[in-house]
Write an enzyme that holds these catalytic residues in place. Sequence first.
Site, PDB file in Angstrom:
ATOM      1  N   CYS A   1       0.835  -1.196   0.000  1.00 23.77           N
ATOM      2  CA  CYS A   1       0.000   0.000   0.000  1.00 23.77           C
ATOM      3  C   CYS A   1       0.875   1.254   0.000  1.00 23.77           C
ATOM      4  CB  CYS A   1      -0.973  -0.044   1.175  1.00 23.77           C
ATOM      5  SG  CYS A   1      -2.356   1.108   1.008  1.00 23.77           S
TER       6      CYS A   1
ATOM      7  N   HIS B   1      -3.523  -5.320  -0.028  1.00 21.23           N
ATOM      8  CA  HIS B   1      -3.085  -5.848   1.273  1.00 21.23           C
ATOM      9  C   HIS B   1      -3.171  -7.377   1.264  1.00 21.23           C
ATOM     10  CE1 HIS B   1      -2.763  -2.147   3.761  1.00 21.23           C
ATOM     11  NE2 HIS B   1      -3.577  -1.665   2.833  1.00 21.23           N
TER      12      HIS B   1
ATOM     13  N   GLU C   1      -1.880  -9.468   3.203  1.00 16.81           N
ATOM     14  CA  GLU C   1      -1.884 -10.071   4.539  1.00 16.81           C
ATOM     15  C   GLU C   1      -3.280 -10.478   4.991  1.00 16.81           C
ATOM     16  OE1 GLU C   1      -1.779  -5.519   5.400  1.00 16.81           O
ATOM     17  OE2 GLU C   1      -1.171  -6.921   3.814  1.00 16.81           O
TER      18      GLU C   1
END
Length: 540
Positions: free
Chosen positions: A383, A510, A512
Amino acid sequence: MNNLTSTKFIFVTGGVVSSLGKGLAAASIGALLQARGFKICLRKLDPYLNIDPGTMSPIQHGEVFVTDDGAETDLDLGHYERFTGVKTTKNDNITTGKVYHNLLSKERKGDYLGQTVQIIPHVTDLINSFILYNTDALDFVICEIGGTVGDIESQPFLESIRQIGYKLSKNNTVFVHLTLVPYISATMELKTKPTQHSVKELSSVGIQPDIILYRSKIPLSQEQRDKIANLCNVSPTNIIPALDVKNIYELPISYHQYNLDTQILKHFNITSPEPNLDKWENILNISHISTKTITIAIIGKYIKLLDAYKSLIEALEHAAIHNKTKLSIHWIDSRSLNNEITNTFDNVHAILIPGGFGDDGVEGKIIAIKYARINNIPFLGICMGMQLAIIEFVRNVIHLEDANSTEFNFYCKNPVIHQLPELQQNLGGSMKLGSHPCYLKVDSKIFSIYKEQVINERRRHRYTVNLQYKDLLESHGLIFTGHSHHNNNDSLAEVIELKNHPWFIGVQFHPEFKSDPFQSHPLFMSFVQASLNYQETKKA
């Protein structure tokens, strides 16, 4: 459904202090019931007045977990997804702020037909509707109530679950209460008094817990359990330890060993085969096989509360486990870095810049990116991390030294990062959010990692790459290898890679948020592998 005549509701509350692990307890219950073949979902009720945590400080609240459908939610929903694989949605997290927002909107529209709008029944009815929404096809709904029993903010939520418990009866609801049993080292005693007072507080609002989970370093003796049972009106077999563990993925097995899932099913008079916990045992076995250790530097500004990076930490741990590697994270406050880097990164095998907002600490992150680029250290920018990698490259390789983001300097001469025009409204709820398709170039490193041309990843950003600089960047070796479609088929940059560097990738999304312990995310797997390769290169 698993031959159940009606959906069962499990309510998880907490007492004594916050941060005891209610979310992990709820996630573990979900995982155990799922392992027995039941269909489950998990929901979180947060008592704060914010509409969502999107504008809350990560140092106060922890990370904002983004769902596929674009909801900004509590980090516990990340635990729910990682433990069960069930994708959460905007319908699985509610706050007091959202309840009041809906309530006042309905009142203004005249939906209450002149009634005096009150906490009971109007607020509690909205909370009840949230809990009961779209649950008919489920075997179990597990609801975690945020905060601590006794908090003023929690009262409407506790009243709501009390009402549901009354309406649906004990045959269809169970109340699980998590408390703290502190260990006093001076006297070498476990103290049960806080648990007694917490249960008393819960009982005062009309809720009698059926199961008590006590957070402790060691189990209580039978005598101590009998004492709690007698004073709290809970069966001794339903007083279950929530022991400290080294690895959170031990929790489902630990809770099963102490019969938590068995007692829940016994409460409902449900018979079921033993849970299949093979995948949990397997992941723990793998996690104990670590032949190497790597150190990854994470440069951020929220490191005072590591929960601000919860999903990121877990994603790296997943990748390390599946690479049979022990992970050490070197946390660096970005505000502490300057151009006089001496030995900060001497023992580091990779550098990661996570997402963030605002200009505080940005220059320190740019210094770290430059170091990774020049020294061929594996680098992952997520990001804002990707955006800063572009700024660093334009400043130090292309030599447009005034390059910046309009987030940090609205009047900069070379705005290589700028805000999407349609998002220049309110701060809250005004970002690109949720899962979107991203199209990868076939002849790229990112494609070799995902092995798919179209991927779906979750985004949370307001600023994006100014594509007027794309040709200039690519002519100097920073390549755009992933994009997504935007309004009227315009493109947004999603992935960048640096030519002639072993592993240098930036992503706007993102990743994750989509990693779990059983199937590590491919991008983090590759990042950890690159770290191991760099470690071997340093040894040579």
